[in-house]
Design a protein around this motif. Structure first.
Motif, PDB file in Angstrom:
ATOM      1  N   GLN A 160      89.487  44.926  86.987  1.00 40.30           N
ATOM      2  CA  GLN A 160      89.033  43.567  86.053  1.00 40.30           C
ATOM      3  C   GLN A 160      90.068  42.665  86.672  1.00 40.30           C
ATOM      4  O   GLN A 160      89.475  41.486  86.205  1.00 40.30           O
ATOM      5  CB  GLN A 160      90.069  44.156  84.533  1.00 40.30           C
ATOM      6  N   ARG A 161      91.364  43.344  86.886  1.00 42.84           N
ATOM      7  CA  ARG A 161      91.661  41.608  87.987  1.00 42.84           C
ATOM      8  C   ARG A 161      90.948  41.463  88.506  1.00 42.84           C
ATOM      9  O   ARG A 161      91.280  39.947  88.833  1.00 42.84           O
ATOM     10  CB  ARG A 161      93.176  42.852  88.569  1.00 42.84           C
ATOM     11  N   MET A 162      90.175  42.215  90.029  1.00 43.85           N
ATOM     12  CA  MET A 162      89.317  41.136  90.408  1.00 43.85           C
ATOM     13  C   MET A 162      88.218  40.533  90.024  1.00 43.85           C
ATOM     14  O   MET A 162      88.079  39.338  90.392  1.00 43.85           O
ATOM     15  CB  MET A 162      88.646  42.509  91.664  1.00 43.85           C
ATOM     16  N   LYS A 163      87.623  41.060  88.736  1.00 41.37           N
ATOM     17  CA  LYS A 163      86.657  40.493  87.845  1.00 41.37           C
ATOM     18  C   LYS A 163      87.871  39.012  87.199  1.00 41.37           C
ATOM     19  O   LYS A 163      86.897  37.456  87.846  1.00 41.37           O
ATOM     20  CB  LYS A 163      86.260  41.214  86.320  1.00 41.37           C
ATOM     21  N   TRP A 171      94.028  25.049  91.949  1.00 40.50           N
ATOM     22  CA  TRP A 171      94.411  26.157  92.294  1.00 40.50           C
ATOM     23  C   TRP A 171      95.803  26.765  91.192  1.00 40.50           C
ATOM     24  O   TRP A 171      96.949  27.068  91.672  1.00 40.50           O
ATOM     25  CB  TRP A 171      95.072  25.953  93.668  1.00 40.50           C
ATOM     26  N   THR A 172      95.501  26.344  89.489  1.00 39.06           N
ATOM     27  CA  THR A 172      96.588  26.629  89.252  1.00 39.06           C
ATOM     28  C   THR A 172      96.262  28.431  88.101  1.00 39.06           C
ATOM     29  O   THR A 172      95.605  28.433  87.959  1.00 39.06           O
ATOM     30  CB  THR A 172      96.478  25.399  88.409  1.00 39.06           C
ATOM     31  N   ASP A 173      97.548  27.874  87.423  1.00 35.06           N
ATOM     32  CA  ASP A 173      97.264  28.796  86.248  1.00 35.06           C
ATOM     33  C   ASP A 173      96.281  28.723  85.066  1.00 35.06           C
ATOM     34  O   ASP A 173      95.532  29.714  84.651  1.00 35.06           O
ATOM     35  CB  ASP A 173      98.242  28.991  85.713  1.00 35.06           C
ATOM     36  N   ASP A 174      96.267  26.767  84.982  1.00 34.12           N
ATOM     37  CA  ASP A 174      95.057  26.853  84.101  1.00 34.12           C
ATOM     38  C   ASP A 174      93.092  27.385  85.178  1.00 34.12           C
ATOM     39  O   ASP A 174      93.080  28.118  83.674  1.00 34.12           O
ATOM     40  CB  ASP A 174      95.145  25.662  84.405  1.00 34.12           C
ATOM     41  N   ALA A 175      93.452  27.833  86.151  1.00 34.00           N
ATOM     42  CA  ALA A 175      91.995  28.141  86.576  1.00 34.00           C
ATOM     43  C   ALA A 175      92.070  29.066  86.119  1.00 34.00           C
ATOM     44  O   ALA A 175      90.932  29.788  85.770  1.00 34.00           O
ATOM     45  CB  ALA A 175      91.618  28.158  87.925  1.00 34.00           C
ATOM     46  N   ILE A 176      93.155  30.334  86.368  1.00 35.08           N
ATOM     47  CA  ILE A 176      93.181  31.519  86.338  1.00 35.08           C
ATOM     48  C   ILE A 176      93.238  31.621  84.348  1.00 35.08           C
ATOM     49  O   ILE A 176      92.075  32.901  83.895  1.00 35.08           O
ATOM     50  CB  ILE A 176      94.005  32.214  86.942  1.00 35.08           C
ATOM     51  N   ALA A 177      93.432  31.083  83.886  1.00 33.33           N
ATOM     52  CA  ALA A 177      93.752  30.914  81.779  1.00 33.33           C
ATOM     53  C   ALA A 177      92.382  31.486  81.511  1.00 33.33           C
ATOM     54  O   ALA A 177      91.458  31.698  80.969  1.00 33.33           O
ATOM     55  CB  ALA A 177      94.800  30.467  81.376  1.00 33.33           C
ATOM     56  N   ALA A 178      91.604  29.744  82.268  1.00 32.54           N
ATOM     57  CA  ALA A 178      90.014  29.792  82.127  1.00 32.54           C
ATOM     58  C   ALA A 178      88.687  30.750  82.742  1.00 32.54           C
ATOM     59  O   ALA A 178      88.310  31.057  82.071  1.00 32.54           O
ATOM     60  CB  ALA A 178      89.791  28.341  82.714  1.00 32.54           C
ATOM     61  N   GLY A 179      89.209  31.550  83.640  1.00 33.28           N
ATOM     62  CA  GLY A 179      89.156  32.535  84.445  1.00 33.28           C
ATOM     63  C   GLY A 179      88.640  33.867  83.805  1.00 33.28           C
ATOM     64  O   GLY A 179      87.603  34.407  82.852  1.00 33.28           O
ATOM     65  N   VAL A 180      90.021  33.973  82.814  1.00 32.94           N
ATOM     66  CA  VAL A 180      89.816  35.017  81.561  1.00 32.94           C
ATOM     67  C   VAL A 180      89.029  34.412  80.157  1.00 32.94           C
ATOM     68  O   VAL A 180      88.301  35.729  79.900  1.00 32.94           O
ATOM     69  CB  VAL A 180      91.927  34.953  80.892  1.00 32.94           C
ATOM     70  N   LEU A 181      89.242  33.419  79.754  1.00 38.29           N
ATOM     71  CA  LEU A 181      88.169  32.946  78.544  1.00 38.29           C
ATOM     72  C   LEU A 181      87.583  32.962  79.140  1.00 38.29           C
ATOM     73  O   LEU A 181      86.350  33.705  78.334  1.00 38.29           O
ATOM     74  CB  LEU A 181      88.789  31.299  78.498  1.00 38.29           C
ATOM     75  N   VAL A 225      97.004  39.217  86.789  1.00 36.69           N
ATOM     76  CA  VAL A 225      97.128  38.257  88.021  1.00 36.69           C
ATOM     77  C   VAL A 225      98.260  37.829  88.213  1.00 36.69           C
ATOM     78  O   VAL A 225      99.201  36.472  87.850  1.00 36.69           O
ATOM     79  CB  VAL A 225      96.313  36.821  87.994  1.00 36.69           C
ATOM     80  N   SER A 226      99.388  38.877  88.355  1.00 33.40           N
ATOM     81  CA  SER A 226     100.630  38.527  88.175  1.00 33.40           C
ATOM     82  C   SER A 226     101.921  37.769  89.708  1.00 33.40           C
ATOM     83  O   SER A 226     102.922  36.728  89.211  1.00 33.40           O
ATOM     84  CB  SER A 226     101.433  39.885  88.755  1.00 33.40           C
ATOM     85  N   GLY A 227     100.649  37.360  90.348  1.00 38.19           N
ATOM     86  CA  GLY A 227     101.120  36.675  91.334  1.00 38.19           C
ATOM     87  C   GLY A 227     100.233  34.984  91.503  1.00 38.19           C
ATOM     88  O   GLY A 227     100.361  33.988  92.051  1.00 38.19           O
ATOM     89  N   GLY A 228      99.873  34.718  89.972  1.00 40.47           N
ATOM     90  CA  GLY A 228      99.684  33.322  89.887  1.00 40.47           C
ATOM     91  C   GLY A 228      99.012  32.691  91.067  1.00 40.47           C
ATOM     92  O   GLY A 228      97.692  32.935  91.390  1.00 40.47           O
ATOM     93  N   PRO A 229      98.478  31.368  90.888  1.00 40.60           N
ATOM     94  CA  PRO A 229      97.937  30.385  91.934  1.00 40.60           C
ATOM     95  C   PRO A 229      97.845  31.317  92.827  1.00 40.60           C
ATOM     96  O   PRO A 229      97.162  31.001  94.178  1.00 40.60           O
ATOM     97  CB  PRO A 229      98.510  29.257  91.923  1.00 40.60           C
ATOM     98  N   SER A 230      99.561  31.741  93.539  1.00 35.47           N
ATOM     99  CA  SER A 230      99.259  31.877  95.442  1.00 35.47           C
ATOM    100  C   SER A 230      98.165  33.012  95.026  1.00 35.47           C
ATOM    101  O   SER A 230      97.697  33.784  96.209  1.00 35.47           O
ATOM    102  CB  SER A 230     100.235  32.723  95.467  1.00 35.47           C
ATOM    103  N   GLU A 231      97.930  34.512  94.132  1.00 34.39           N
ATOM    104  CA  GLU A 231      97.400  35.296  93.701  1.00 34.39           C
ATOM    105  C   GLU A 231      95.922  35.072  94.356  1.00 34.39           C
ATOM    106  O   GLU A 231      94.965  35.818  94.972  1.00 34.39           O
ATOM    107  CB  GLU A 231      97.472  36.774  92.928  1.00 34.39           C
ATOM    108  N   LEU A 232      95.638  33.853  94.022  1.00 36.57           N
ATOM    109  CA  LEU A 232      94.320  33.132  93.569  1.00 36.57           C
ATOM    110  C   LEU A 232      93.606  33.223  95.235  1.00 36.57           C
ATOM    111  O   LEU A 232      92.687  32.964  95.434  1.00 36.57           O
ATOM    112  CB  LEU A 232      93.671  31.725  92.986  1.00 36.57           C
ATOM    113  N   VAL A 233      94.817  32.455  95.914  1.00 37.77           N
ATOM    114  CA  VAL A 233      94.625  31.657  96.735  1.00 37.77           C
ATOM    115  C   VAL A 233      93.736  32.559  98.090  1.00 37.77           C
ATOM    116  O   VAL A 233      93.369  32.735  98.459  1.00 37.77           O
ATOM    117  CB  VAL A 233      95.939  30.876  97.097  1.00 37.77           C
TER     118      VAL A 233
END
Length: 81
Positions: A2-5, A19-29, A41-49
């Protein structure tokens, strides 16, 4: 899994949120997941990068194997490991 999704869906949001927490939140939503799953996604934006870079490297490696290595083998050029 699920983390990868979530990371994949978050990449689609980077153009709008960066490359922000907002992008991750929008992805979840966008996946219709509960907001609490942002914590996966505990690493936040750096994990996304990092996820993005890993995908780019995987795609690059696949293209090298498909296109370059057969050509190198035909020319009997040593293939780097």
């Amino acid at each position: 899994q699920q983390r990868m999704k979530i990371l994949s869906a978050s990449l689609d949001q980077v153009h709008e949120y960066g490359w922000t927490d907002d992008a991750i939140a929008a992805g979840v939503l966008s996946l219709n997941l509960p907001p609490s799953t942002i914590g996966l996604v505990s690493g936040g934006p750096s994990e996304l990068v990092s996820y993005f870079m890993d995908r780019c490297n995987d795609n690059f490696e696949m293209k090298l194997k498909e296109k370059c290595i057969p050509s190198w083998q035909e020319q009997k050029t040593p293939v780097p490991e």
